[in-house]
Design an enzyme around this catalytic site. Structure first.
Site, mmCIF file in Angstrom:
data_model
loop_
_atom_site.group_PDB
_atom_site.id
_atom_site.type_symbol
_atom_site.label_atom_id
_atom_site.label_comp_id
_atom_site.label_asym_id
_atom_site.label_seq_id
_atom_site.Cartn_x
_atom_site.Cartn_y
_atom_site.Cartn_z
ATOM 1 C CB CYS A 192 -0.944 -0.017 1.199
ATOM 2 S SG CYS A 192 -1.994 1.434 1.298
ATOM 3 C CB CYS A 248 -0.590 2.526 4.007
ATOM 4 S SG CYS A 248 -2.050 1.809 3.274
ATOM 5 C CG ASP A 249 3.120 1.219 4.576
ATOM 6 O OD1 ASP A 249 2.678 1.745 5.617
ATOM 7 O OD2 ASP A 249 2.889 0.033 4.279
#
Ligand code: NDP
Length: 315
Positions: A141, A144-145
């Site tokens: 992701c 997300c990261d």
């Protein structure tokens, strides 16, 4: 053989942002919801490290801690949260009918409304080194990261719209993005491919696969292999983003609920209604496009409101 049968108003299956938000709204509407969490309590967010893009957390938060907050809030209004996996369904096509869901092959819950928030699971390649370094530089992701790789070099694996989108997203943050495509063309839409081509710090390597992720506790690089020449090369990166698609968790609904060719549940118009009255779907299980915690939470809220209105109309 079942050993327990229980009749309730509202059953929620899945415990990601969609499920818990549905629970908060359903509990406050006095639907006395019961939630079965599934095997991964808290859902996909518990596999990420920090969550920086969920509104209301100005300093970011840990994915697991955030889902604990969701759970506490759902329980505060009376949601009964239980650990268990839905293993079978027997849904009613009748308006006002009862939907039977078997949990862990032993308990049957008979529910007036069912909210499906079982999410989707990111696909991984299955390499030992990849599995070992999930959370240590391997992620599925970018939104997300990606931030953790600011100014660094990363690779993205995949050739569909997700890979193209993740690569262009990461290119804004990272110094260089190398995209490994196993065929000699990309499956992504032309528009997405043009975006990739136009981004100067993305290098696309065709006919190239990930052979191994290098590093003991954190990613130090990858070894890639050209599947035509069989030549191997080491690429120095700190992040590896696997973007080869997601699989919606809809196995138990196959042949019952309407789904698209990839297994995502189909909902009606702007609502969360499935093709069975009283059965609603929210979160990633019905959304392959946005897949964000905040959008999942939004549709969880919608599913609870749809359930409340459905029950209200029966009276
Ligand atoms: P897709 O199934 O479309 O693509 C998966 C990609 O991963 C393919 O290119 C495939 O390669 C590659 N792949 C699969 N297994 C491996 C492997 N073992 N090694 C290397 N590569 C592999 O998944 P997406 O997640 O990209 O997209 C899913 C759906 O969501 C699509 O319909 C897409 O259009 C949609 N979507 C739309 C977006 C948007 O509109 N903004 C954004 C993201 C997704 P190969 O081509 O060789 O089979």
């Amino acid at each position: 053989m079942s050993d327990t049968i229980e009749r309730i108003k509202c059953l929620i299956i899945g415990s990601g942002p969609a499920g818990y938000t549905a629970a908060i709204y359903a509990a406050r509407a006095d639907l006395k919801p019961v939630m079965y969490t599934g095997m991964q309590m808290g859902g996909q967010l518990t596999t990420t490290t920090e969550v920086d893009n969920y509104p209301g957390y100005p300093n970011g938060t840990d994915g697991t801690a955030m889902m604990e907050d969701f759970k506490n809030q759902a329980e505060r209004f009376g949601t009964e949260v239980r650990f268990g996996l839905a293993t079978k369904v027997d849904l009613s096509k009748e308006v006002g009918g009862i939907h039977k869901v078997t949990i862990d092959e032993t308990t049957i819950i008979e529910a007036e409304t069912l909210i499906i928030s079982t999410g989707a699971t990111a696909k991984y390649l299955g390499l030992e080194s990849e599995q070992r370094l999930i959370g240590g530089g391997v992620s599925a992701c970018a939104t997300c990261d990606g931030f953790f790789y600011k100014g660094q070099d990363v690779v993205v694996i995949g050739a569909g719209d997700t890979a193209a989108e993740e690569a262009t997203y990461l290119a804004n943050i990272c110094r260089k993005v190398t995209l490994l495509v196993r065929k000699d063309y990309m499956r992504a839409s032309k528009a997405m491919q043009h975006r990739v081509e136009k981004t100067s710090n993305i290098e696309v390597k065709f006919n190239t696969e990930l052979d191994e992720v290098i590093g003991n506790n954190v990613v130090e690089g990858v070894r890639a292999i050209n599947n035509i020449t069989k030549e191997k090369e080491v690429i120095d990166v700190t992040g590896v983003f696997i973007a080869i698609g997601h699989k919606p968790n809809t196995e138990i609904f196959k042949g019952v609920l309407d789904m698209d060719e990839t297994g995502y549940l189909i909902t009606e118009g702007k609502s969360t209604k499935t093709n069975f009255p009283g059965v609603f779907a929210s979160g990633d299980v019905q959304d392959k496009e946005y897949r964000q915690a905040v959008t999942a939470a939004g549709t969880g809220c919608m599913a609870a409101l749809d359930s409340e209105r459905y029950l209200g109309a029966l009276k």
